[in-house]
Design an enzyme around this catalytic site. Structure first.
Site, PDB file in Angstrom:
ATOM      1  N   GLY A 100      16.799  14.665  38.814  1.00 47.68           N
ATOM      2  CA  GLY A 100      16.689  13.266  39.214  1.00 47.68           C
ATOM      3  C   GLY A 100      15.704  13.161  40.338  1.00 47.68           C
ATOM      4  O   GLY A 100      15.710  13.969  41.250  1.00 47.68           O
ATOM      5  N   GLY A 101      14.831  12.189  40.262  1.00 49.41           N
ATOM      6  CA  GLY A 101      13.874  11.991  41.348  1.00 49.41           C
ATOM      7  C   GLY A 101      13.954  10.556  41.798  1.00 49.41           C
ATOM      8  O   GLY A 101      14.910   9.845  41.474  1.00 49.41           O
ATOM      9  N   GLY A 102      12.956  10.134  42.509  1.00 49.91           N
ATOM     10  CA  GLY A 102      12.954   8.787  43.023  1.00 49.91           C
ATOM     11  C   GLY A 102      12.823   7.724  41.948  1.00 49.91           C
ATOM     12  O   GLY A 102      13.228   6.583  42.147  1.00 49.91           O
ATOM     13  N   PHE A 103      12.279   8.102  40.825  1.00 53.83           N
ATOM     14  CA  PHE A 103      12.057   7.091  39.788  1.00 53.83           C
ATOM     15  C   PHE A 103      13.231   6.971  38.841  1.00 53.83           C
ATOM     16  O   PHE A 103      13.313   6.026  38.084  1.00 53.83           O
ATOM     17  CB  PHE A 103      10.808   7.437  38.977  1.00 53.83           C
ATOM     18  N   ASP A 123       2.462  11.444  44.216  1.00 54.61           N
ATOM     19  CA  ASP A 123       3.701  12.172  44.514  1.00 54.61           C
ATOM     20  C   ASP A 123       3.597  13.624  44.069  1.00 54.61           C
ATOM     21  O   ASP A 123       4.455  14.130  43.354  1.00 54.61           O
ATOM     22  CB  ASP A 123       4.875  11.463  43.842  1.00 54.61           C
ATOM     23  N   VAL A 130      16.455  12.368  34.698  1.00 57.23           N
ATOM     24  CA  VAL A 130      15.852  12.908  33.477  1.00 57.23           C
ATOM     25  C   VAL A 130      16.921  13.642  32.680  1.00 57.23           C
ATOM     26  O   VAL A 130      17.711  14.396  33.241  1.00 57.23           O
ATOM     27  CB  VAL A 130      14.723  13.893  33.806  1.00 57.23           C
ATOM     28  N   LEU A 179      18.723  16.905  33.479  1.00 50.70           N
ATOM     29  CA  LEU A 179      17.796  17.951  33.899  1.00 50.70           C
ATOM     30  C   LEU A 179      17.467  17.829  35.378  1.00 50.70           C
ATOM     31  O   LEU A 179      17.165  18.800  36.041  1.00 50.70           O
ATOM     32  CB  LEU A 179      16.502  17.863  33.089  1.00 50.70           C
TER      33      LEU A 179
END
Ligand SMILES: *[C@@H]1O[C@H](CO)[C@@H](O)[C@H](O)[C@H]1NC(C)=O
Ligand SMILES: *[C@@H]1O[C@H](CO)[C@@H](O)[C@H](O)[C@H]1NC(C)=O
Ligand SMILES: *[C@@H]1O[C@H](CO)[C@@H](O)[C@H](O)[C@H]1NC(C)=O
Ligand SMILES: *[C@@H]1O[C@H](CO)[C@@H](O)[C@H](O)[C@H]1NC(C)=O
Ligand SMILES: *[C@@H]1O[C@H](CO)[C@@H](O)[C@H](O)[C@H]1NC(C)=O
Ligand SMILES: *[C@@H]1O[C@H](CO)[C@@H](O)[C@H](O)[C@H]1NC(C)=O
Ligand SMILES: *[C@@H]1O[C@H](CO)[C@@H](O)[C@H](O)[C@H]1NC(C)=O
Ligand SMILES: *[C@@H]1O[C@H](CO)[C@@H](O)[C@H](O)[C@H]1NC(C)=O
Ligand SMILES: *[C@@H]1O[C@H](CO)[C@@H](O)[C@H](O)[C@H]1NC(C)=O
Ligand SMILES: *[C@@H]1O[C@H](CO)[C@@H](O)[C@H](O)[C@H]1NC(C)=O
Ligand SMILES: *[C@@H]1O[C@H](CO)[C@@H](O)[C@H](O)[C@H]1NC(C)=O
Ligand SMILES: *[C@@H]1O[C@H](CO)[C@@H](O)[C@H](O)[C@H]1NC(C)=O
Length: 807
Positions: A510-513, A623, A516, A508
Site C-alpha cells: 500500500g502506498g500513498g495512492f 515519487d 495493491v 501486495l
C-alpha cells in the site's frame, strides 16, 4: 479591567459609536479610537497578506474575530492563524462590534454589557490608542501611530499557529507559558486537548495531552538543532534562534528566503505541523510533522478506540464498541472514544440467566500503556483471572507471562500482520457479541446442502460461462473481460477485478495512492491491481490520463494493462512483478550483488530518461524511491506508479508529503515553491543511488553510534579522493567494481544538488553510468559540499517502509 464599573460607560460608548462614528474605509489596516468593525468589515495589513475580521468556522452560526491569510493571495482556502475569542463565540456578526474602548480592544455583542473578549489591559487614559494589523500577521495595540512600543500584541497570545517573527516561550516575570493549543475539532476553535509549549529548564518543546500528559519532546536545544529533531541539520529554510534572559526564554524563527510563506500549527490531529504555501499548486504543503505518525499521538482515539496508521480516519472502535459521539468523530475529534454496545454480564447482576462474558482475540495489536503483570502458569489461568474480575477488560498471554488491563483501554494500535511488535489481545465482551454457535451450524449445513443441490446448477453455469468466454474472446481478443479502449488497454469491470483478486484478499502493498492486490485473470496471467484513493478528477480526464499512461511502453517501465472506472471506483491493472520491489531487496535480508545493483541503477535511469524525454507527453514521476522500483523474474527493474501524480492532481502534494517514507527523497523545490520539473526526479534518483551503495536507507542511524547522513559522508569522501570501497554495503564484503562504484557515487552527488539547474538530465545520467560519457565531467559540486559541511547528522525523515507491490 474593572468591567462592572465601566460597563455603563462602555454601553454608551458602543451606541455612541454606532450612531456617530465612521465605518472603516475599505482596506485600512488600523482601527483608531473612534472606529469599529462589524459584520463583513475587515482590516487588512499594509502588504495585503493578512486580514482581520469576523469568521465562521463551521456550519453553525458561530462567529469569531480572527486573523487569516488574505483570500486574494491564498485563494483556495481561508487559513485562520489567530483567534481572539476562541471559547466565546458570538452568534450574529451584525450585532457585534470590535472597537477600542477605554484603552483596550474589545469585542461587544448585542446589548450584553460585558465584553465577549478584551485585550484586558489596565485602563489607560490616552485617547490615541489604536489597533493595527501588521504585515507579519501581528495585531498590535499602540498609543498613537508614532509610538513604537506595543501595549499589547497578538504575537504574545498565540492560539494554534506560530508565525515567523513571533515568540513562543516562557515569561519568567509572570511565570506564564505561551502555548499553541489545537482547536477542539475542525470546526471549533475552542482550546482542544493538544498543546505545544516550551519547557524552560530543558530548552525543549514538549507536546502535552490535556495540558498534562507529555507524548512528544523535541529534545534540548544545542544552539543549532533540537537533539531529537536531527532533520533540522538539513534545514536551509528556517532560521531558529533561542533567547534566554532574566525576563523570558523563548524561540523565534524567520525564513532565510522571505518569499517563502510558512507557519507552524498545533493541529487537531495532535501533531505539530510545519506547512509552506506552494504557489504552484495554490495550497499548503505539509513539510514536516511531529510526532511523525498519527498513532504516536496518545491517547488519540480515546477509550476503546484503535488507531491504524494505514487507514483514514486513523481511529475506529474495537469490536463490540460504538462511537460515544458520532458528531465529534465526524469532525476529527476522537477523544471521546467508544462505549460498549452490550453491557458485560458481570456488570449487571440482574442478568443472572445470561451467558458468561467471553474473550475476542485481536491479533497484531500494540499497546503503549503498561498492563498489570500477573504471575500465573498458563493461558487458561490468565483468562480466568480476567474473567473473574469485572474491571478487567482485556488480557494477553505470552510464554509464562500474563498481562491484564483494568478499566478503559487506551492507546491501542492495530499493526499489520507481519509486524513483530504485534501481540494478540483478548478483549472481554458480552457473550451476545459473538455469533451464536447455533447459527454457525445452520450456515455450515446450509452450505453443504446448497452445494450438493448446486452441482447440477454449477454444470450449467460452467457451460454457459465457457460459451460467454468464447464470445468475449472473439470480440476482444483480450485476456480479461471488458472493452479494449486503446492499443492493448482494457477497461475492466469492477466485479471482474474483484473476482480476479479474490475479493481483494491478497494485498501486495500500500502506498500513498492506494493499496495493491494480486490477481489472476481467467487466462491465468498474474496482475497487480491498484485501488486508487483520492482521485479528484472527473471521468473524462481520468480516462485521458490513463490512456496517456497506457501508451508508455519501455522495458524499464511497468506496463499498464487496463483500468476500471465505475463511479468512485478507480482501479489500475498492471503486469505482475514476481520479485516485488527494490525496497525489499535492498534493505532487508535478501540482498543483491553489486553487478545486479548496477544494472538496476542503469535500468531505472533508462526508464526515467524515457519518461522525461521520449514520451509523447513528458511525465515527471514525482515519487522516485525504492518502493516504486519493481523487479521482474530476471531482476530487471521497472519503474512503477508513473503518471499517478497527474492523475491525483491537486491532491498530490498532500498525498506525497503525508506519505511516510517519502520525504527523504524529496527535492528542495517541493518546499521552496519553485516549479517542479523533471529535475525533482533526478534528485530523488540521486538519493536512491546512495542507497544502492550503502544497502541501507540514507536516513538510518548507524548502529556504531555515528549518525552521519550517508550522502554527506559520501560526498566529502569523494571530494577528498578517499577510499570509495569504505562506503560499500558491508554485506558485499568489498566485492564491487571500483570504477562502477565511483561512477555511481559521483553521479549521485551530481544529482542531489540544491539548485535543480545544476543537476544533470536523466539522459546524461544513463550515459555516464553506461560509460559513454566521462564521469569526471561531473566534478563534486561545491554547493553540495557547503550545504553538507554543516549537516553532520543523519536525516530521519522517514521511519516506515512502504511498498507498491512488495509486502
Ligand atoms: C456543512 O454544510 C455542508 C453543505 O451544506 C455539508 O455538506 C456538511 O456536511 C455540513 N457539515 C456539518 C458538520 O454539518
Ligand atoms: C491593574 O491594576 C490593578 C489595580 O489597579 C493592579 O492590582 C493590577 O496588578 C494591575 N494589572 C496589571 C496587569 O498591571
Ligand atoms: C523541568 O521541569 C519539569 C517541571 O516543570 C520537571 O518535571 C523536569 O524534571 C525538569 N527537568 C529538569 C532537567 O530539571
Ligand atoms: C537561562 O538563563 C538562566 C539565567 O538567566 C540560567 O540559569 C538557565 O540555566 C538558562 N537556561 C537554559 C536552558 O539555558
Ligand atoms: C483533562 O483534565 C481535567 C483535569 O485537569 C479533567 O477534568 C478532564 O476530564 C480531562 N479531560 C479529558 C478529556 O480527560
Ligand atoms: C537568523 O536570526 C537571527 C535572530 O533573529 C538574526 O540575527 C540572523 O541575522 C538570522 N540569520 C539569517 C541568515 O537570516
Ligand atoms: C527585563 O525587564 C525589565 C523591566 O521591563 C527591563 O528593564 C529589562 O531591560 C529587561 N531585561 C532584558 C534582558 O530584556
Ligand atoms: C511563486 O513563488 C516563487 C518563489 O517565491 C516566485 O518566483 C514566483 O514568481 C511565484 N509564482 C507565482 C505565480 O506567484
Ligand atoms: C441490566 O440489564 C437490564 C436488562 O437488560 C437493564 O434494564 C438494566 O439497565 C441493566 N443495568 C445496568 C446497570 O446496566
Ligand atoms: C481487579 O483487579 C484490580 C487490579 O489488579 C484490583 O485492583 C481489583 O481489586 C480487582 N477487583 C476484584 C473484585 O478482585
Ligand atoms: C472468477 O475467477 C476465477 C479464477 O480465480 C475464474 O475461474 C472464474 O471464471 C471467475 N468468475 C467470473 C464470474 O468471472
Ligand atoms: C467479498 O467481501 C464482501 C465484504 O467484505 C463480502 O460481503 C462478500 O461476501 C465477499 N465475497 C466473496 C466472494 O468472498
Amino acid at each position: 479591567m474593572d468591567t462592572k464599573k465601566n460597563s455603563w460607560l462602555m454601553l454608551s460608548l458602543l451606541f455612541l459609536g454606532l450612531s456617530v462614528n465612521n465605518h472603516l474605509s475599505l482596506g485600512a489596516d488600523t482601527i483608531s479610537a473612534n472606529e469599529y468593525i462589524t459584520a463583513h468589515q475587515t482590516i487588512v495589513s499594509a502588504n495585503g497578506n493578512f486580514v482581520l475580521g469576523f469568521f465562521k468556522p463551521g456550519n453553525a452560526s458561530k462567529y469569531y474575530i480572527g486573523i487569516w491569510n488574505s483570500m486574494s493571495k491564498f485563494p483556495t482556502q481561508q487559513t485562520i492563524v489567530w483567534v481572539a475569542n476562541r471559547d466565546n463565540a458570538v452568534f450574529d456578526r451584525s450585532s457585534s462590534v470590535l472597537r477600542i474602548s477605554d484603552g483596550n480592544l474589545v469585542l461587544l455583542f448585542n446589548d450584553i454589557q460585558i465584553p465577549v473578549w478584551s485585550t484586558n489591559l489596565n485602563s489607560t487614559t490616552s485617547s490615541h490608542v489604536e489597533a493595527v494589523l501588521l504585515d507579519e500577521g501581528n495585531l498590535v495595540l499602540r498609543d498613537g501611530s508614532t509610538s513604537s512600543k506595543y501595549l499589547w500584541q497578538s504575537f504574545d497570545h498565540p492560539t494554534h499557529t506560530w508565525l515567523p517573527g513571533s515568540k513562543l516561550g516562557f515569561n519568567k516575570i509572570t511565570n506564564e507559558n505561551q502555548r499553541l493549543i489545537s482547536w477542539k475539532n475542525e470546526e471549533d476553535p475552542a482550546p482542544g486537548l493538544f498543546s505545544l509549549e516550551l519547557q524552560p529548564n530543558t530548552s525543549s518543546y514538549i507536546i502535552l495531552w490535556n495540558r498534562s500528559i507529555q507524548y512528544w519532546t523535541s529534545g534540548a536545544w544545542d544552539g543549532k538543532i533540537f537533539s531529537l529533531v536531527p532533520e533540522m541539520r538539513a534545514n536551509y529554510i528556517y532560521n531558529f534562534s533561542y533567547v534566554n534572559n532574566t525576563n523570558e526564554s523563548y524561540f523565534t524563527y524567520s525564513l532565510y528566503n522571505p518569499s517563502i510563506i510558512s507557519r507552524f500549527v498545533m493541529d487537531v490531529s495532535g501533531q505539530i505541523k510545519q506547512l509552506a504555501w506552494l504557489n504552484t499548486t495554490n495550497q499548503w504543503n505539509l513539510f514536516w510533522s511531529q510526532p511523525k505518525t498519527q498513532c504516536e499521538v496518545s491517547p488519540f482515539c480515546g477509550a476503546f478506540g484503535s488507531c491504524n496508521g494505514k487507514s483514514l480516519p486513523s481511529c475506529s472502535c474495537l469490536r463490540g464498541f460504538v462511537q460515544k459521539s458520532q458528531s465529534d468523530w465526524s469532525l476529527s475529534d476522537f477523544s471521546g472514544g467508544c462505549m460498549r454496545r452490550t453491557a458485560l454480564q458481570c456488570e449487571n447482576t440482574s442478568l443472572t440467566n445470561r451467558q458468561p462474558d467471553r474473550f475476542f482475540p485481536m491479533p497484531s495489536m500494540a499497546l503503549s500503556v503498561q498492563p498489570q503483570s500477573v504471575g500465573v502458569g498458563n493461558a487458561a489461568e490468565c483468562e480466568s483471572i480476567c474473567l473473574n474480575n469485572c474491571s478487567c477488560t482485556a488480557y494477553a498471554y505470552e510464554i509464562n507471562h500474563c498481562s491484564i488491563w483494568v478499566g478503559d483501554l487506551l492507546n491501542l494500535q492495530q499493526l499489520t500482520g507481519d509486524d513483530p511488535n504485534g501481540r494478540t489481545l483478548y478483549l472481554k465482551l458480552a457473550a451476545s457479541e459473538f455469533p451464536s454457535k447455533k447459527n454457525y451450524k445452520w450456515i455450515i449445513v446450509g452450505a453443504v446442502v446448497g452445494s450438493v443441490a448446486g452441482v447440477a446448477v454449477l454444470r450449467v453455469a460452467v457451460l454457459l460461462g465457457l460459451l460467454v468466454a468464447v464470445i468475449l474472446r472473439r470480440r476482444n481478443r483480450a485476456v480479461g473481460t471488458g472493452e479494449i479502449v486503446e492499443g492493448s488497454l482494457v477497461a475492466f469491470g469492477y466485479r471482474d477485478l474483484r473476482n480476479a483478486t479474490k475479493n481483494f484478499s491478497d494485498k501486495l502493498g500500500g502506498g500513498g495512492f492506494g493499496s495493491v492486490f494480486k490477481g489472476t485473470l481467467s487466462d491465468s496471467t498474474l496482475i497487480a491491481v491498484k485501488k486508487l484513493e483520492s482521485i479528484s478528477q472527473g471521468e473524462k480526464q481520468f480516462r485521458a490520463e490513463v490512456r496517456t499512461i497506457g501508451t508508455v511502453n519501455h522495458v524499464n517501465l511497468i506496463r499498464l494493462r487496463g483500468f476500471c472506472s465505475q463511479g468512485t471506483r478507480k482501479l489500475l491493472v498492471y503486469e505482475y512483478m514476481s520479485n516485488g520491489s527494490l525496497e525489499s531487496h535492498l534493505f532487508h535480508e535478501k540482498f543483491l550483488d553489486w553487478k545486479t545493483r548496477y544494472q538496476i541503477a542503469i535500468g531505472t535511469a533508462r526508464g526515467l530518461a524515457y519518461l522525461h524525454e521520449k514520451c509523447r507527453e513528458c511525465i515527471i514521476h514525482c515519487d522516485i524511491k525504492p518502493e516504486n522500483i519493481l523487479l521482474d523474474a530476471y531482476l530487471c527493474p521497472k519503474v512503477a506508479d508513473f503518471g499517478l501524480a497527474k492523475l491525483v492532481g491537486r491532491e498530490f502534494s498532500r498525498v506525497l508529503t503525508t506519505m511516510r517514507g517519502t520525504r527523504g527523497y524529496l527535492a528542495p523545490e517541493w518546499i521552496s515553491g519553485m516549479p517542479i520539473t523533471a529535475k525533482a526526479d533526478v534528485y530523488s534518483y540521486g538519493m536512491m543511488l546512495f542507497e544502492f551503495v550503502s544497502g541501507r536507507r540514507n536516513s538510518e542511524a548507524y548502529t556504531d553510534g555515528k549518525t552521519n547522513f550517508f550522502p554527506t559522508g559520501a560526498a566529502s569522501l569523494i571530494a577528498e579522493g578517499g577510499d570509495v570501497l569504505s562506503l560499500l554495503d558491508p554485506r558485499l564484503e568489498g566485492n564491487a567494481d571500483i570504477e562502477e562504484l565511483t561512477s555511481v557515487c559521483k553521479v549521485a552527488c551530481w544529482c542531489i544538488q540544491d539548485d535543480d539547474t545544476n543537476r544533470p538530465p536523466m539522459g546524461q545520467v544513463v550515459q555516464m553510468l553506461e560509460g559513454v560519457l566521462d564521469v569526471n565531467l561531473a566534478p563534486i559540486p561545491n554547493s553540495l559540499q557547503v550545504l553538507f559541511a554543516d549537516n553532520q547528522e543523519h536525516i530521519d525523515f522517514y521511519t516506515e517502509s512502504q511498498s507498491s507491490q512488495s509486502s
